[in-house]
Design a protein around this motif. Structure first.
Motif, PDB file in Angstrom:
ATOM      1  N   UNK A 203      50.385  41.344  26.950  1.00  0.00           N
ATOM      2  CA  UNK A 203      50.157  42.414  27.746  1.00  0.00           C
ATOM      3  C   UNK A 203      48.733  42.875  28.859  1.00  0.00           C
ATOM      4  N   UNK A 204      47.744  41.580  28.233  1.00  0.00           N
ATOM      5  CA  UNK A 204      47.049  41.673  30.421  1.00  0.00           C
ATOM      6  C   UNK A 204      47.753  41.607  31.938  1.00  0.00           C
ATOM      7  N   UNK A 205      47.021  41.403  32.589  1.00  0.00           N
ATOM      8  CA  UNK A 205      47.955  41.166  34.190  1.00  0.00           C
ATOM      9  C   UNK A 205      47.999  39.821  33.867  1.00  0.00           C
ATOM     10  N   UNK A 206      49.274  38.697  34.247  1.00  0.00           N
ATOM     11  CA  UNK A 206      49.704  37.745  34.155  1.00  0.00           C
ATOM     12  C   UNK A 206      48.321  36.968  35.775  1.00  0.00           C
ATOM     13  N   UNK A 207      48.594  37.948  36.458  1.00  0.00           N
ATOM     14  CA  UNK A 207      48.015  36.736  37.657  1.00  0.00           C
ATOM     15  C   UNK A 207      46.494  36.878  37.777  1.00  0.00           C
ATOM     16  N   UNK A 208      45.520  37.493  36.253  1.00  0.00           N
ATOM     17  CA  UNK A 208      44.057  38.032  36.383  1.00  0.00           C
ATOM     18  C   UNK A 208      43.871  36.839  35.698  1.00  0.00           C
ATOM     19  N   UNK A 209      44.893  36.183  34.347  1.00  0.00           N
ATOM     20  CA  UNK A 209      44.749  35.618  33.940  1.00  0.00           C
ATOM     21  C   UNK A 209      44.949  34.175  33.933  1.00  0.00           C
ATOM     22  N   UNK A 210      45.420  33.896  35.207  1.00  0.00           N
ATOM     23  CA  UNK A 210      45.818  32.924  35.961  1.00  0.00           C
ATOM     24  C   UNK A 210      44.866  32.507  36.352  1.00  0.00           C
ATOM     25  N   UNK A 211      44.089  33.481  37.344  1.00  0.00           N
ATOM     26  CA  UNK A 211      42.692  33.022  38.165  1.00  0.00           C
ATOM     27  C   UNK A 211      42.136  33.102  37.192  1.00  0.00           C
ATOM     28  N   UNK A 212      41.732  34.051  35.878  1.00  0.00           N
ATOM     29  CA  UNK A 212      40.144  33.079  35.671  1.00  0.00           C
ATOM     30  C   UNK A 212      39.986  32.021  34.289  1.00  0.00           C
ATOM     31  N   UNK A 213      41.207  31.579  33.724  1.00  0.00           N
ATOM     32  CA  UNK A 213      41.654  30.915  33.359  1.00  0.00           C
ATOM     33  C   UNK A 213      41.456  29.692  34.569  1.00  0.00           C
ATOM     34  N   UNK A 214      41.894  29.461  34.999  1.00  0.00           N
ATOM     35  CA  UNK A 214      41.393  28.297  36.288  1.00  0.00           C
ATOM     36  C   UNK A 214      39.940  28.311  36.485  1.00  0.00           C
ATOM     37  N   UNK A 215      39.409  29.229  36.272  1.00  0.00           N
ATOM     38  CA  UNK A 215      37.952  29.683  36.949  1.00  0.00           C
ATOM     39  C   UNK A 215      37.367  29.532  35.555  1.00  0.00           C
ATOM     40  N   UNK A 216      37.833  29.198  34.187  1.00  0.00           N
ATOM     41  CA  UNK A 216      36.970  29.535  33.712  1.00  0.00           C
ATOM     42  C   UNK A 216      36.651  28.085  33.816  1.00  0.00           C
ATOM     43  N   UNK A 217      37.440  27.249  33.380  1.00  0.00           N
ATOM     44  CA  UNK A 217      37.320  25.485  33.611  1.00  0.00           C
ATOM     45  C   UNK A 217      37.067  24.920  34.318  1.00  0.00           C
ATOM     46  N   UNK A 218      36.943  25.413  35.273  1.00  0.00           N
ATOM     47  CA  UNK A 218      36.579  25.368  36.721  1.00  0.00           C
ATOM     48  C   UNK A 218      35.036  25.667  37.059  1.00  0.00           C
ATOM     49  N   UNK A 219      34.375  26.491  36.521  1.00  0.00           N
ATOM     50  CA  UNK A 219      33.129  26.859  36.805  1.00  0.00           C
ATOM     51  C   UNK A 219      32.162  26.114  35.277  1.00  0.00           C
ATOM     52  N   UNK A 220      32.513  25.671  34.291  1.00  0.00           N
ATOM     53  CA  UNK A 220      32.219  25.034  33.532  1.00  0.00           C
ATOM     54  C   UNK A 220      31.496  23.853  33.433  1.00  0.00           C
ATOM     55  N   UNK A 221      31.600  23.018  34.397  1.00  0.00           N
ATOM     56  CA  UNK A 221      31.464  22.313  35.212  1.00  0.00           C
ATOM     57  C   UNK A 221      30.396  22.139  36.217  1.00  0.00           C
ATOM     58  N   UNK A 222      30.404  23.191  36.692  1.00  0.00           N
ATOM     59  CA  UNK A 222      29.301  23.441  37.811  1.00  0.00           C
ATOM     60  C   UNK A 222      27.622  24.006  37.297  1.00  0.00           C
ATOM     61  N   UNK A 223      26.766  23.629  38.033  1.00  0.00           N
ATOM     62  CA  UNK A 223      25.364  24.294  37.824  1.00  0.00           C
ATOM     63  C   UNK A 223      25.649  25.340  38.285  1.00  0.00           C
ATOM     64  N   UNK A 224      24.479  26.252  36.743  1.00  0.00           N
ATOM     65  CA  UNK A 224      24.651  27.669  36.865  1.00  0.00           C
ATOM     66  C   UNK A 224      24.605  28.277  38.692  1.00  0.00           C
TER      67      UNK A 224
END
Length: 261
Positions: A203-224
């Motif tokens: 029910x959420x905005x698909x584009x926001x989910x797409x952007x958010x999922x990609x960012x979720x995994x990308x940021x986990x590999x970075x420093x704070x």
């Protein structure tokens, strides 16, 4: 024989591994079928959430030991074939996390070795309250080194190491406590509980989910510091969407957002 089926309903795709006689083992064929299915789903704008489940008595018992033994019988003791198989498995795991849509593992029975890796790789997991999870290769003299990658990104290092070195299984309640799964359900409610979670996300905005999922995994590999810089840019990108502007207007106006169906 079909080893993987797909059923779509209301923006949710359900993939079912259908090799129950082998406890849905991650054979070369199953890995390829899953990878092909996820590639197709990635390009399907109608699908917003994916559920992954298994037919028969178990979710997935890991790699096909008969296939491993067959490869081991090659003149090079299986070095080339086994490396290709484990690379293929790793590629599938990375494909799941690069998929635009969230993926929910619906687990019943057993999730062992690479099957446990598959659960740990999925973005979310709902399990039958009698389900068991283990990386038990050590019991046959094969340390679960590749499943370890996903497992140690879900639960504490000490618990992961205990599972890897003793081969013991976690019951669903402990797996939830450790963070390997999100929630449990009775056998009769497992489908409904998984579906409810999928529907909430769909029910959420698909584009926001797409952007958010990609960012979720990308940021986990970075420093704070790097992660904050990166996700700030992601927030700017997300705020630039017309559908996000509509979502904010709708919230302030106390009405449902007028997003595409």
């Amino acid at each position: 024989m079909t080893i993987l089926t797909r059923h779509d309903d209301a923006h949710i795709a359900t993939l079912t591994m259908t090799a129950p006689d082998r406890l849905n083992a991650l054979s070369t064929d199953m890995l390829q079928a899953l990878h092909d299915a996820f590639d197709t789903l990635a390009a399907d704008a109608n699908i917003r959430v994916v559920i992954l489940r298994g037919a028969g008595r178990a979710f997935c018992a890991g790699h096909d030991l008969n296939e491993l033994r067959s490869l081991r019988a090659q003149p090079d003791k299986g070095a080339a074939g086994l490396k290709a198989l484990f690379d293929q498995c790793a590629a599938l795991m990375m494909r799941i996390q690069s998929l635009p849509q969230p993926v929910i593992a619906q687990v019943h029975g057993l999730a062992a070795a690479a099957g446990c890796q598959l659960v740990a790789t999925c973005d979310l997991a709902v399990a039958e309250d009698s389900a068991r999870f283990g990386v038990n290769g050590v019991n046959i003299g094969l340390f679960c080194s590749t499943p370890m990658v996903a497992l140690t990104r879900n639960i504490s290092a000490k618990m992961a190491f205990e599972m890897l070195t003793t081969g013991r299984f976690l019951h669903a309640s402990e797996a939830q406590h450790q963070g390997l799964i999100n929630r449990t359900a009775s056998a009769e409610n497992l489908d409904a509980e998984t579906r409810a979670l999928a529907t909430s996300i769909a029910q959420k905005l698909p584009a926001a989910l797409r952007i958010g999922k990609a960012a979720f995994y990308a940021q986990s590999q970075m420093s704070t510091a790097q992660a904050y810089g990166f996700t700030g840019d992601v927030m700017v990108e997300n705020m630039g969407l017309e559908a996000t502007a509509e979502g904010i207007d709708a919230f302030l106006s106390k009405r449902p957002p007028n997003w595409p169906a």
